[in-house]
Every structure is written in structure tokens, then in C-alpha cells.
Design a protein around this motif. Structure first.
Motif, PDB file in Angstrom:
ATOM      1  N   THR A  59      98.811 -57.513 -36.638  1.00 44.65           N
ATOM      2  CA  THR A  59      97.928 -56.774 -35.752  1.00 44.65           C
ATOM      3  C   THR A  59      96.539 -57.391 -35.823  1.00 44.65           C
ATOM      4  OG1 THR A  59      97.158 -54.561 -35.151  1.00 44.65           O
ATOM      5  CG2 THR A  59      97.319 -55.054 -37.505  1.00 44.65           C
ATOM      6  N   ASP A  60      95.532 -56.675 -35.350  1.00 49.87           N
ATOM      7  CA  ASP A  60      94.147 -57.125 -35.438  1.00 49.87           C
ATOM      8  C   ASP A  60      93.275 -55.911 -35.735  1.00 49.87           C
ATOM      9  OD1 ASP A  60      94.074 -55.763 -33.036  1.00 49.87           O
ATOM     10  OD2 ASP A  60      94.060 -57.569 -31.805  1.00 49.87           O
ATOM     11  N   SER A  61      91.980 -56.107 -35.725  1.00 53.99           N
ATOM     12  CA  SER A  61      91.080 -55.007 -36.110  1.00 53.99           C
ATOM     13  C   SER A  61      91.134 -53.843 -35.132  1.00 53.99           C
ATOM     14  CB  SER A  61      89.644 -55.517 -36.225  1.00 53.99           C
ATOM     15  OG  SER A  61      89.227 -56.095 -34.997  1.00 53.99           O
ATOM     16  N   SER A  62      91.624 -54.082 -33.919  1.00 50.28           N
ATOM     17  CA  SER A  62      91.776 -52.986 -32.952  1.00 50.28           C
ATOM     18  C   SER A  62      93.136 -52.309 -33.075  1.00 50.28           C
ATOM     19  CB  SER A  62      91.587 -53.510 -31.523  1.00 50.28           C
ATOM     20  OG  SER A  62      92.616 -54.429 -31.188  1.00 50.28           O
ATOM     21  N   VAL A  63      93.941 -52.752 -34.039  1.00 46.85           N
ATOM     22  CA  VAL A  63      95.269 -52.203 -34.334  1.00 46.85           C
ATOM     23  C   VAL A  63      96.173 -52.300 -33.103  1.00 46.85           C
ATOM     24  CG1 VAL A  63      96.482 -50.377 -35.583  1.00 46.85           C
ATOM     25  CG2 VAL A  63      94.020 -50.566 -35.791  1.00 46.85           C
ATOM     26  N   ARG A  64      96.187 -53.463 -32.507  1.00 51.47           N
ATOM     27  CA  ARG A  64      97.077 -53.714 -31.363  1.00 51.47           C
ATOM     28  C   ARG A  64      98.464 -54.067 -31.897  1.00 51.47           C
ATOM     29  NH1 ARG A  64      98.116 -58.576 -28.601  1.00 51.47           N
ATOM     30  NH2 ARG A  64      96.531 -59.555 -29.916  1.00 51.47           N
ATOM     31  N   ILE A  65      99.509 -53.392 -31.411  1.00 47.35           N
ATOM     32  CA  ILE A  65     100.888 -53.594 -31.861  1.00 47.35           C
ATOM     33  C   ILE A  65     101.718 -54.094 -30.680  1.00 47.35           C
ATOM     34  CG2 ILE A  65     102.931 -52.540 -32.905  1.00 47.35           C
ATOM     35  CD1 ILE A  65     100.517 -52.492 -34.751  1.00 47.35           C
ATOM     36  N   GLU A  66     102.363 -55.245 -30.857  1.00 50.88           N
ATOM     37  CA  GLU A  66     103.190 -55.798 -29.789  1.00 50.88           C
ATOM     38  C   GLU A  66     104.437 -54.930 -29.569  1.00 50.88           C
ATOM     39  OE1 GLU A  66     102.521 -58.284 -27.833  1.00 50.88           O
ATOM     40  OE2 GLU A  66     100.668 -58.946 -28.824  1.00 50.88           O
ATOM     41  N   GLN A  67     104.969 -54.976 -28.357  1.00 51.32           N
ATOM     42  CA  GLN A  67     106.096 -54.142 -27.957  1.00 51.32           C
ATOM     43  C   GLN A  67     107.312 -54.317 -28.861  1.00 51.32           C
ATOM     44  OE1 GLN A  67     105.969 -51.896 -25.454  1.00 51.32           O
ATOM     45  NE2 GLN A  67     108.108 -51.247 -25.710  1.00 51.32           N
ATOM     46  N   HIS A  68     107.580 -55.544 -29.290  1.00 52.36           N
ATOM     47  CA  HIS A  68     108.792 -55.816 -30.084  1.00 52.36           C
ATOM     48  C   HIS A  68     108.864 -54.952 -31.340  1.00 52.36           C
ATOM     49  CE1 HIS A  68     111.884 -57.981 -32.318  1.00 52.36           C
ATOM     50  NE2 HIS A  68     111.040 -58.094 -33.316  1.00 52.36           N
ATOM     51  N   TRP A  69     107.714 -54.710 -31.973  1.00 49.33           N
ATOM     52  CA  TRP A  69     107.715 -54.001 -33.251  1.00 49.33           C
ATOM     53  C   TRP A  69     108.006 -52.514 -33.109  1.00 49.33           C
ATOM     54  CZ3 TRP A  69     108.343 -57.616 -36.463  1.00 49.33           C
ATOM     55  CH2 TRP A  69     107.672 -58.839 -36.336  1.00 49.33           C
ATOM     56  N   LEU A  70     107.964 -52.000 -31.898  1.00 49.38           N
ATOM     57  CA  LEU A  70     108.198 -50.566 -31.705  1.00 49.38           C
ATOM     58  C   LEU A  70     109.634 -50.167 -32.017  1.00 49.38           C
ATOM     59  CD1 LEU A  70     106.145 -49.817 -28.462  1.00 49.38           C
ATOM     60  CD2 LEU A  70     105.398 -49.852 -30.858  1.00 49.38           C
ATOM     61  N   ALA A  75     110.912 -50.528 -34.745  1.00 50.23           N
ATOM     62  CA  ALA A  75     110.876 -50.000 -36.115  1.00 50.23           C
ATOM     63  C   ALA A  75     110.675 -48.494 -36.135  1.00 50.23           C
ATOM     64  CB  ALA A  75     109.761 -50.685 -36.915  1.00 50.23           C
ATOM     65  N   HIS A  76     109.968 -47.989 -35.132  1.00 52.41           N
ATOM     66  CA  HIS A  76     109.710 -46.546 -35.047  1.00 52.41           C
ATOM     67  C   HIS A  76     109.118 -46.271 -33.662  1.00 52.41           C
ATOM     68  CE1 HIS A  76     108.182 -42.523 -35.849  1.00 52.41           C
ATOM     69  NE2 HIS A  76     108.785 -42.529 -37.028  1.00 52.41           N
ATOM     70  N   PRO A  77     109.626 -45.265 -32.959  1.00 54.85           N
ATOM     71  CA  PRO A  77     109.118 -45.002 -31.603  1.00 54.85           C
ATOM     72  C   PRO A  77     107.644 -44.620 -31.572  1.00 54.85           C
ATOM     73  CG  PRO A  77     110.603 -43.251 -32.337  1.00 54.85           C
ATOM     74  CD  PRO A  77     110.727 -44.356 -33.321  1.00 54.85           C
ATOM     75  N   GLU A  78     107.122 -44.078 -32.687  1.00 53.64           N
ATOM     76  CA  GLU A  78     105.716 -43.666 -32.749  1.00 53.64           C
ATOM     77  C   GLU A  78     104.885 -44.639 -33.588  1.00 53.64           C
ATOM     78  OE1 GLU A  78     104.714 -41.179 -30.948  1.00 53.64           O
ATOM     79  OE2 GLU A  78     106.783 -40.760 -30.300  1.00 53.64           O
ATOM     80  N   LEU A  79     105.314 -45.904 -33.636  1.00 54.44           N
ATOM     81  CA  LEU A  79     104.666 -46.863 -34.521  1.00 54.44           C
ATOM     82  C   LEU A  79     103.185 -47.052 -34.191  1.00 54.44           C
ATOM     83  CD1 LEU A  79     105.070 -48.850 -36.873  1.00 54.44           C
ATOM     84  CD2 LEU A  79     105.607 -50.623 -35.189  1.00 54.44           C
ATOM     85  N   ARG A  80     102.863 -47.121 -32.913  1.00 56.60           N
ATOM     86  CA  ARG A  80     101.460 -47.337 -32.538  1.00 56.60           C
ATOM     87  C   ARG A  80     100.577 -46.176 -33.012  1.00 56.60           C
ATOM     88  NH1 ARG A  80     103.095 -49.875 -26.792  1.00 56.60           N
ATOM     89  NH2 ARG A  80     102.845 -52.085 -27.311  1.00 56.60           N
ATOM     90  N   GLY A  81     101.084 -44.976 -32.867  1.00 57.16           N
ATOM     91  CA  GLY A  81     100.320 -43.825 -33.328  1.00 57.16           C
ATOM     92  C   GLY A  81     100.180 -43.801 -34.835  1.00 57.16           C
ATOM     93  N   LEU A  82     101.252 -44.116 -35.541  1.00 60.50           N
ATOM     94  CA  LEU A  82     101.205 -44.165 -37.000  1.00 60.50           C
ATOM     95  C   LEU A  82     100.250 -45.248 -37.487  1.00 60.50           C
ATOM     96  CD1 LEU A  82     105.026 -43.747 -37.751  1.00 60.50           C
ATOM     97  CD2 LEU A  82     103.220 -42.104 -38.323  1.00 60.50           C
TER      98      LEU A  82
END
Length: 524
Positions: free
Chosen positions: A25-36, A38-45
Motif C-alpha cells: 500500500t502507500d501512505s494513503s492506504v490505497r489497496i488494489e482490487q486483487h487483495w480484496l 483476502a477479506h471483503p471489508e479489507l479496505r475498511g479494515l
């Protein structure tokens, strides 16, 4: 003495069983689609887990919390941007990842060291995009240093064939003594030889239950214990049940499941539920990369076929998919969780095997005659295996059968009596010394098995490095900075050739040349 190790696998990090993994990720906590996945709420977590220090760049790695402790823990890691791909920057990020993971996950029960996985980060729009070869070399060097410093196992998980082949080449160039230090000279030579045998297409993996143990699969006795918990057995029958052989115990359990669950399918479904695991361990991931047209297993689970799919070497599963729809196949001799009725576990199953599956046994016998089989995670005590070997020996002239080398067994411990029984027919390679005495205590036995099992993984890792027959990194874009000067000179000559004017009277020859150039990574 065990040494920390850096593994290289062609896999999907989300399907690999490990203790923790690097989530780029980066300092803005950007998460690429592929990693989701791992968990449907990964971006929120991830957003909730990232502290102010992480967002400001003062902290480079932090674990995601809360997280299921039974699944690998993702570690948010701020990977370098386009201006930060120097070795110091990469080491700094990786060290932050390792330190964060080690503070967040406990020591494992089934490994001498914690296993941390990392992807080839920065390749999907990050800083590595224009110089993948140099980035890959930097990451491998950094991992080697960090493994030693922090006493941890690392696995670099790759998704790109060019990256995988270049990583294996770089490790071979360093020398086997450095890349696979814990293996002695004897095992170094054997791993290299077997890898080259696989590269030539002569090796066929034969997988037993031990291959799935690294994913948390139960052993035979543990499987029966799990099945036993699903039915009621009278207290007065317990002693008699324990006195039975394992095949007869399975037969009793099958009948109890049918009686108490009112279903003839209940037993098979219970077996499937006990062994159908979501993530494969290192052993299936490493074996999946070996170039072999066929593979054979006694396991019911889907771990190896999933690992093969993730390694971009999908296999047609036999006998499920008949007629075969692919060139590479996996023969599941004892059934599969996808077809619980096919599972071979009880004595009746074994006795009825030959009448129902002669064609499958014949395929194994043919490969015993024509290929070199690699037995992994297999104790050589299976009755069906002995029947097959016996039939093969009978089919050969007496003098030939006495010294027909059918394959190699990767054994956890030195077994002198097995060596005596199989001398001249199977080469038994022990990963460790003698097995601990059964009365030495369960903890001692488990520790010894864990260490020997990890040495087997390192052995297969070295085999896979020497089996790699792909050179697509040579002409692939952005990999030239990982090449030697001689390789780069060859690359330039081939690129000039690729731009040569074609003529109609040499079209057929150019077709062959162009196919070879594409195999070497040229993009058209």
C-alpha cells in the motif's frame, strides 16, 4: 543445525498457508482490487488499522486489526514509490514488514521458524514497473539478509513467469551452498540431479499425506480421531475399537455414520470436510512448479491441483475428468473430496480397488516402468502401493526387476530397514537423522518432524530452482537490468534479429524463429 531460508514460489499469496504476508500500500492506504479476495471489508479494515504515524510516513508497516487468528495476517507495508527503489529503501520497507509481523504473530507449533510471505511488490503501477529485473535482485538480496538477522523464513511469491525464471536463475548463480545452506553436500547433489531430471521431462511426482500436512491437513490417525468425534460409540466398545487396525476402524466408523446420520453418504462427506482445506502449504506450491506431464497422489484434498492452477500449470484431474481435457494430468488414486463416494479409506475400499480401478493402477505401473517417480510425503507403507510395485516387478524379467530403479523417496528420517528392503529399486533420501524414539515425548517427536519436514521443503525448493526451464526473462520488457553483461549482449542481438525483414520464401523458418523469440519473452 537449521538455518533461516528464503523460498521462491510461483503461487497466489492469498492461497498460501503462512503466518503473515505483506500487503502493499502507500501512505494513503490505497489497496488494489486483487487483495480484496483476502477479506471483503479489507479496505475498511486497512483504513482503520493505519495509524497517524503510518499515514505520515513515520511508520512503514502495521498489522491489520482485528483479524482472524486462524488465517495468515496481512501486514500493511508502504512500498517504495518511483523514486525510492534503491537497495536501502527496499531493505527499510522489508525490515519494517518483518519486524511488524514478528511482533504480531506467535511462534508456530509446526515450524522451527515463522513463515512470512511477500509478493513482488511495486509491479502493478508502483516504483518497480520500469526496471523489474533490478527490483527482483534487490528484493532477493534484502530477503536473504533479513532472514538471517531476524531468524525467520521468507517466501517470495511470484505471479509472473519471467520473474519466477529470473529469480531461480539468480539463486542458481549465487551457488547452491549459499542459497540452500542447510542441505549437506549429498543432498545438494541429489536436489540438483532430480531438478535436472524434472527439467528433461522424466520425473513424475507421487504425493502422499505428508505433502498436505504443511497446510494443516490431518495425518491418518488424526483423520480417524476427527471422524470418531462425529459418531457415538458405547464406552464398552472403546477398547475393542482401539484394538482394530486403522482400515477396520475406518470400516466401523463408516457403518456408524450410515446408522447414526441416516445417510450412506455421511461418512464420505465427513472425510471430505476434514481434509478439504482452503490454503496449500509450501510443499504443494513448490512441487507444482516442476515440469512434469503427469502427477499421482493418494490424497483426497484439492491442495495440489489448486497450487498447480496458481503456478499457471493447471492439471486435468483423473478419473474425474475423463476423457482428459488437458495435456498435464493429476491421477487421484484414492479418490477426491469433490466426489466423496470415490474415497478409498476402509478395508472394503482397498479390497474392491483392483476390480474398479484397474485402468488407474495400470497408468501408475506404466510410469514406474518408463519414468522416474519422486515419492514425497509418502511412508511406503500403503498396501495398494506395494501391490502396484509387485505387479511391475512381475512384469519385468527377473534380472531386470532386481535392479530396476523406479524412483526416489524423500523421507523425513533415516530408515535403514527401508533402505534394505528397497535397495536397487528406490533411492531413499533422508532429510534428517534417525527418527526420535516413540517414548521420547510427543513434543520432542513433533519438533523433530517439523524440522525434517522443513528440510524437505528446502530440498524441493532447490529442485524447483534447477528444474526451471523457462527463460522468458531474457527478452521480457523491463527485466534487462537483472541480466549479466553476456546475457544483455545476447538480448540485444536477438532483438535485432526480431526486427529483421521477413520474406515470403522464408516464412516457415521465421515462424519457428518467432515462436522461439516469444518463448524467450518477446512481446508482439
Amino acid at each position: 543445525m537449521t538455518q533461516p531460508h528464503v523460498f521462491v514460489a510461483m503461487a497466489d499469496i492469498l492461497n498460501l498457508r503462512c503466518d503473515a504476508w505483506l500487503l502493499p500500500t502507500d501512505s494513503s492506504v490505497r489497496i488494489e482490487q486483487h487483495w480484496l479476495k483476502a477479506h471483503p471489508e479489507l479496505r475498511g479494515l486497512a483504513a482503520a488499522s493505519a495509524s497517524a504515524q503510518f499515514r505520515e510516513g513515520a511508520a512503514l508497516a502495521e498489522p491489520i486489526r482485528p483479524w482472524d487468528p486462524n488465517t495468515p495476517l496481512p501486514i500493511l507495508t508502504a512500498v517504495p514509490d518511483d523514486g525510492g527503489w534503491g537497495p536501502t529503501d527496499v531493505v527499510e520497507r522489508l525490515e519494517a514488514f518483518v519486524a511488524s509481523a514478528l511482533s504480531a504473530v506467535p511462534d508456530p507449533d509446526d515450524r522451527p521458524y515463522r513463515l512470512l510471505a511477500l509478493p513482488f511488490f511495486g509491479t502493478a503501477g508502483g516504483g518497480a514497473g520500469n526496471h523489474l529485473g533490478a527490483a527482483l535482485r534487490t528484493i532477493l538480496d534484502a530477503c536473504s539478509q533479513l532472514a538471517d538477522t531476524h531468524r525467520v523464513d521468507l517466501v517470495l511469491v511470484l505471479r509472473d513467469r519471467a520473474a519466477f525464471s529470473l529469480a531461480q536463475k539468480l539463486r542458481r548463480d549465487v551457488s547452491s551452498e549459499s542459497s540452500w545452506r542447510s542441505l549437506g553436500d549429498r543432498l545438494h547433489g541429489k536436489a540438483k540431479s532430480l531438478g535436472q531430471e524434472a527439467r528433461s521431462g522424466h520425473l513424475v511426482p507421487f504425493l502422499g499425506a505428508g505433502v498436505s500436512v504443511s497446510a494443516g491437513a490431518p495425518s491418518w490417525s488424526q483423520l480417524l480421531d476427527k471422524l470418531r468425534s462425529g459418531v457415538y460409540l458405547k464406552p464398552t466398545e472403546e477398547a475393542a475399537f482401539k484394538a482394530l487396525g486403522v482400515l477396520d476402524q475406518a470400516g466401523v466408523l463408516e457403518q456408524l455414520y450410515a446408522d447414526q446420520h441416516d445417510s450412506a453418504k455421511a461418512f464420505g462427506e465427513a472425510v471430505a470436510g476434514a481434509v478439504d482445506l482452503p490454503r496449500y502449504g509450501l510443499a504443494p506450491a513448490l512441487l507444482a512448479t516442476l515440469p512434469s506431464a503427469g502427477a499421482i497422489t493418494l490424497n483426497y484434498d484439492r491442495l495440489f491441483e489448486t497450487a498447480c492452477h496458481d503456478a499457471q500449470k493447471p492439471r486435468t484431474v483423473l478419473p474425474e475428468n475423463v476423457p482428459a481435457v488437458g495435456n498435464d494430468w493429476l491421477l487421484k488414486l484414492h479418490g477426491s473430496v469433490t466426489q466423496p463416494d470415490s474415497i478409498v479409506l476402509t478395508r472394503d475400499d482397498y479390497l474392491g480397488y483392483n476390480s474398479n480401478r484397474d485402468a488407474l493402477s495400470a497408468l501408475v505401473k506404466a510410469h514406474l516402468l518408463t519414468h522416474h517417480l519422486l515419492f514425497v510425503g509418502f511412508g511406503l507403507a500403503d498396501d495398494h502401493f506395494h501391490e502396484i510395485v509387485h505387479d511391475v516387478r512381475r512384469a519385468l524379467p527377473h534380472e531386470v526387476s532386481k535392479n530396476h530403479q523406479m524412483g526416489t523417496v524423500l523421507s523425513l528420517f533415516h530408515e535403514p530397514l527401508q533402505n534394505l528392503v528397497w535397495e536397487g529399486r528406490l533411492d531413499i533420501l533422508s532429510m534428517s537423522g534417525s527418527a526420535p524414539a516413540t517414548d521420547s515425548g510427543q513434543a520432542t517427536v513433533q519438533t523433530a518432524v517439523a524440522k525434517a519436514g522443513r528440510e524437505l521443503e528446502i530440498f524441493v525448493d532447490m529442485m524447483a530452482a534447477y528444474a526451471t526451464d523457462n527463460h522468458s526473462y531474457l527478452l521480457a520488457p523491463a527485466y534487462n537490468r537483472g541480466l549479466t553483461q553476456c546475457e544483455d549482449d545476447l538480448r540485444q542481438q536477438l532483438l535485432v534479429l526480431s526486427r529483421h525483414e521477413r520474406s515470403a520464401d522464408t516464412a516457415e523458418v521465421w515462424g519457428v524463429i518467432d515462436a522461439a523469440l516469444r518463448k524467450l519473452g518477446l512481446e508482439t
